[in-house]
Design a protein around this motif. Structure first.
Motif, PDB file in Angstrom:
ATOM      1  N   PHE A 132      33.556  39.160  39.799  1.00 44.56           N
ATOM      2  CA  PHE A 132      33.413  39.125  41.251  1.00 44.56           C
ATOM      3  C   PHE A 132      33.397  40.516  41.866  1.00 44.56           C
ATOM      4  CE2 PHE A 132      34.087  34.659  40.608  1.00 44.56           C
ATOM      5  CZ  PHE A 132      33.243  34.109  41.569  1.00 44.56           C
ATOM      6  N   LEU A 135      29.702  41.216  41.486  1.00 41.17           N
ATOM      7  CA  LEU A 135      28.846  40.440  42.380  1.00 41.17           C
ATOM      8  C   LEU A 135      28.992  40.877  43.833  1.00 41.17           C
ATOM      9  CD1 LEU A 135      29.372  36.873  40.856  1.00 41.17           C
ATOM     10  CD2 LEU A 135      27.501  38.475  40.418  1.00 41.17           C
ATOM     11  N   ARG A 136      30.227  41.060  44.277  1.00 41.45           N
ATOM     12  CA  ARG A 136      30.437  41.493  45.662  1.00 41.45           C
ATOM     13  C   ARG A 136      29.929  42.913  45.870  1.00 41.45           C
ATOM     14  NH1 ARG A 136      36.302  39.060  44.917  1.00 41.45           N
ATOM     15  NH2 ARG A 136      35.899  36.863  45.448  1.00 41.45           N
ATOM     16  N   LEU A 151      26.091  35.441  43.809  1.00 42.36           N
ATOM     17  CA  LEU A 151      27.482  35.325  44.238  1.00 42.36           C
ATOM     18  C   LEU A 151      27.806  33.873  44.587  1.00 42.36           C
ATOM     19  CD1 LEU A 151      30.229  36.482  45.032  1.00 42.36           C
ATOM     20  CD2 LEU A 151      29.239  37.101  47.257  1.00 42.36           C
ATOM     21  N   SER A 155      30.523  31.609  42.562  1.00 44.21           N
ATOM     22  CA  SER A 155      31.625  31.123  43.393  1.00 44.21           C
ATOM     23  C   SER A 155      31.754  29.613  43.259  1.00 44.21           C
ATOM     24  CB  SER A 155      31.398  31.519  44.855  1.00 44.21           C
ATOM     25  OG  SER A 155      31.396  32.923  45.020  1.00 44.21           O
TER      26      SER A 155
END
Length: 239
Positions: A132, A135-136, A151, A155
């Protein structure tokens, strides 16, 4: 045995010795030539072609060995690392795949498929926090449709429903309602969480962007709707 015969025999022995030496030398040269021919490397194009064939029919270990040859011979080539890493995932070796893809992305940080494969390797290796962060970070750095969609996908896969919805909506906004893909992703997300009303609404937006879209049309029919121009709905992000 007469003296004449003994003389002839003595003179023949050195001749046979020289002849044997000559024959042995020729044989050794021939053997060396054969060995050199057998030991020569196959062209990389042939190695890659055989590896692709092996991968396509599910012979992942054979494909891995061939892609490893490519990577060994061209250690600077990120494509070799990508294909090698791709074969490691079905072999249950995601940590090795991750290491390869981190190096490949250092060379080509904007290559979409490298980010895709790195994310999947991290997911399969259980490195969720690292996943993450990646991805973020991509959303913040580039903010492309694919970054938001990726993302949203991961998620949803880990059960972070709120973040998934925000990410899928971000993909649709980045696309400005121009493509069917982000609208269909939203429809799929809403189906997953049991929100039939929003699923239907996004499917209507899909057939506005792409009239006659097969999957969206079939799903709308399953909901009792008749797909067509009157049912199509302008995507919110395009208004």
């Amino acid at each position: 045995m007469t003296f004449k015969h003994r003389t002839a025999l003595s003179s023949a022995r050195p001749l046979r010795g020289r002849l044997n030496t000559l024959i042995l030398g020729v044989c050794a040269a021939a053997a060396l030539a054969i060995a050199s021919g057998c030991g020569s490397q196959r062209s990389l194009s042939m190695v890659r072609a055989d590896a692709a064939t092996a991968y396509s029919i599910g012979q992942y270990e054979q494909a891995r060995a061939l892609y490893q040859q490519w990577a060994n011979r061209k250690p600077e080539d990120p494509e070799a690392k990508y294909h090698l890493a791709r074969t490691l995932l079905p072999l249950g070796r995601p940590r090795e795949a991750r290491e390869l893809m981190e190096v490949a992305r250092d060379v080509r940080p904007s290559e979409e498929k490298y980010t895709e494969l790195l994310a999947e390797a991290m997911f399969q290796a259980g490195a969720i926090d690292d996943l993450f962060r990646l991805l973020r970070g991509e959303v913040e750095r580039r903010g492309r449709v694919g970054d938001y969609s990726r993302l949203g996908d991961y998620s949803a896969r880990v059960g972070a429903v709120d973040e998934a919805e925000v990410a899928f909506l971000g993909a649709a906004q980045a696309d400005r309602g121009q493509s069917a893909g982000p609208q269909l992703d939203l429809a799929n997300f809403y189906r997953q969480v049991g929100d039939v009303q929003n699923e239907r609404r996004r499917l209507r937006m899909v057939i506005y962007v792409e009239p006659g879209h097969p999957e969206a049309s079939d799903r709308l029919r399953g909901m009792g709707e008749i797909p067509g121009p009157t049912l199509a709905l302008v995507p919110e992000e395009a208004r």
